[in-house]
Write a protein that holds these residues in place. Structure first.
Motif, PDB file in Angstrom:
ATOM      1  N   THR A   1       0.837  -1.339  -0.021  1.00  0.00           N
ATOM      2  CA  THR A   1       0.138  -0.023  -0.076  1.00  0.00           C
ATOM      3  C   THR A   1       0.840   1.139  -0.119  1.00  0.00           C
ATOM      4  O   THR A   1       0.673   2.237  -0.884  1.00  0.00           O
ATOM      5  CB  THR A   1      -0.830   0.082   1.106  1.00  0.00           C
ATOM      6  N   LEU A   2       1.902   1.319   0.942  1.00  0.00           N
ATOM      7  CA  LEU A   2       3.004   2.303   0.888  1.00  0.00           C
ATOM      8  C   LEU A   2       3.523   2.530  -0.384  1.00  0.00           C
ATOM      9  O   LEU A   2       3.727   3.703  -1.140  1.00  0.00           O
ATOM     10  CB  LEU A   2       3.594   2.043   1.926  1.00  0.00           C
TER      11      LEU A   2
ATOM     12  N   ASN B   1       2.569   1.797  -3.530  1.00  0.00           N
ATOM     13  CA  ASN B   1       1.708   1.964  -4.361  1.00  0.00           C
ATOM     14  C   ASN B   1       1.185   3.503  -4.447  1.00  0.00           C
ATOM     15  O   ASN B   1       0.900   4.101  -5.268  1.00  0.00           O
ATOM     16  CB  ASN B   1       0.385   1.140  -4.377  1.00  0.00           C
ATOM     17  N   SER B   2       1.368   4.221  -3.096  1.00  0.00           N
ATOM     18  CA  SER B   2       0.811   5.427  -2.957  1.00  0.00           C
ATOM     19  C   SER B   2       1.651   6.519  -3.706  1.00  0.00           C
ATOM     20  O   SER B   2       1.026   7.718  -4.042  1.00  0.00           O
ATOM     21  CB  SER B   2       1.046   5.737  -1.392  1.00  0.00           C
ATOM     22  N   ARG B   3       2.865   6.167  -3.948  1.00  0.00           N
ATOM     23  CA  ARG B   3       3.985   7.029  -4.903  1.00  0.00           C
ATOM     24  C   ARG B   3       4.151   6.299  -5.945  1.00  0.00           C
ATOM     25  O   ARG B   3       5.124   6.979  -6.796  1.00  0.00           O
ATOM     26  CB  ARG B   3       4.913   7.310  -4.149  1.00  0.00           C
TER      27      ARG B   3
ATOM     28  N   ARG C   1      -5.126  -2.683  -5.358  1.00  0.00           N
ATOM     29  CA  ARG C   1      -4.886  -1.608  -4.362  1.00  0.00           C
ATOM     30  C   ARG C   1      -3.509  -1.900  -3.549  1.00  0.00           C
ATOM     31  O   ARG C   1      -3.099  -0.828  -2.864  1.00  0.00           O
ATOM     32  CB  ARG C   1      -6.001  -1.254  -3.533  1.00  0.00           C
ATOM     33  N   HIS C   2      -3.327  -2.993  -3.106  1.00  0.00           N
ATOM     34  CA  HIS C   2      -2.061  -3.177  -2.348  1.00  0.00           C
ATOM     35  C   HIS C   2      -1.172  -4.069  -3.051  1.00  0.00           C
ATOM     36  O   HIS C   2      -0.285  -3.893  -4.015  1.00  0.00           O
ATOM     37  CB  HIS C   2      -2.201  -3.730  -0.867  1.00  0.00           C
TER      38      HIS C   2
END
Length: 238
Positions: free
Chosen positions: A13-14, A16-18, A49-50
């Motif tokens: 998740t972290l 994918n956020s960037r 999404r993750h």
């Protein structure tokens, strides 16, 4: 001693956020194993999404402990993904599309024939099967006739009630685990287990094989560091 499998969804998740590859999921998995984790868990979902489907193939190449892929077996893409990667264990979860996190176990009575059929697909491929269940004796009894190797007890209710009355919180899980053990099922557990409630759970659940922990462990690692956090969780299981 129950084994610790680290769910690395939150690392994905972290990342994918960037975009890009920071933090690197493969490196984190390797580090978790090097720091003492006895398994790596991922839970790919259709929206990726993750964990992305490609991640599963990348992780399969490097994970040297137990690789556990969990997810919704009613999605054919998930079934194909598991069969293509041959993990040591697949955990079947009755998710629905768009669900934020798993929030209930299988109705093993209503879904008895479906579970028998899908479990046989994975077992014929030589993959150990665990199914996600609530701590209800009738559901455990019915799980025992599906052909599954293990159950994973959904522990959100235990975690929610632990701080108010830990004896009442653990009681249905003890009964469920005793039933599972008598029926020859292995016992896994997961969801909202953390440094506050894990030790009491592990001490009171007979024949506990494995816990899968992600959100709490990764959150704790922000404060304590990943290596130290994994060691802290392992001590709760000792």
């Amino acid at each position: 001693m129950a084994r610790l499998s680290v769910n690395i969804n939150k690392i994905a998740t972290l990342r994918n956020s960037r975009g890009g590859d920071n933090p690197n999921l493969v490196q984190v998995a390797n580090d978790c194993e090097r720091f003492g984790a006895q398994g790596i868990t991922v839970h790919p979902r259709p929206d990726e999404r993750h964990i992305r489907y490609r991640d599963v193939f990348d992780l399969k190449k490097v994970v040297t402990t137990e690789f556990n892929i969990e997810g919704n077996c009613q999605e054919q893409k998930f079934v194909d993904l598991v069969l293509a990667n041959q993990p040591e264990q697949v955990t079947l979860v009755p998710d629905v599309l768009g669900q934020i996190t798993s929030n209930h176990g299988w109705d093993t009575i209503a879904n008895q024939q479906y579970l028998r059929d899908i479990i046989s697909v994975f077992k014929d491929a030589g993959i150990r099967v665990s199914i996600f269940v609530d701590p209800v004796v009738d559901m455990i009894e019915a799980a025992a006739t599906t052909g599954t190797d293990r159950i994973e007890l959904y522990t959100e209710a235990y975690a929610h009630n632990y701080l108010t009355n830990k004896d009442e919180a653990i009681a249905p899980y003890v009964q469920a685990a005793e039933t599972a053990h008598k029926r020859g099922l292995g016992i896994n557990a997961g969801h909202d287990l953390d440094l506050h409630n894990l030790k009491y759970f592990a001490q009171n659940i007979p024949a506990l094989d494995e816990v899968s922990i992600g959100h709490a462990l990764i959150s704790d690692a922000l404060y304590y560091g990943l290596e130290n956090t994994i060691q802290m969780y392992l001590r709760q299981l000792a």
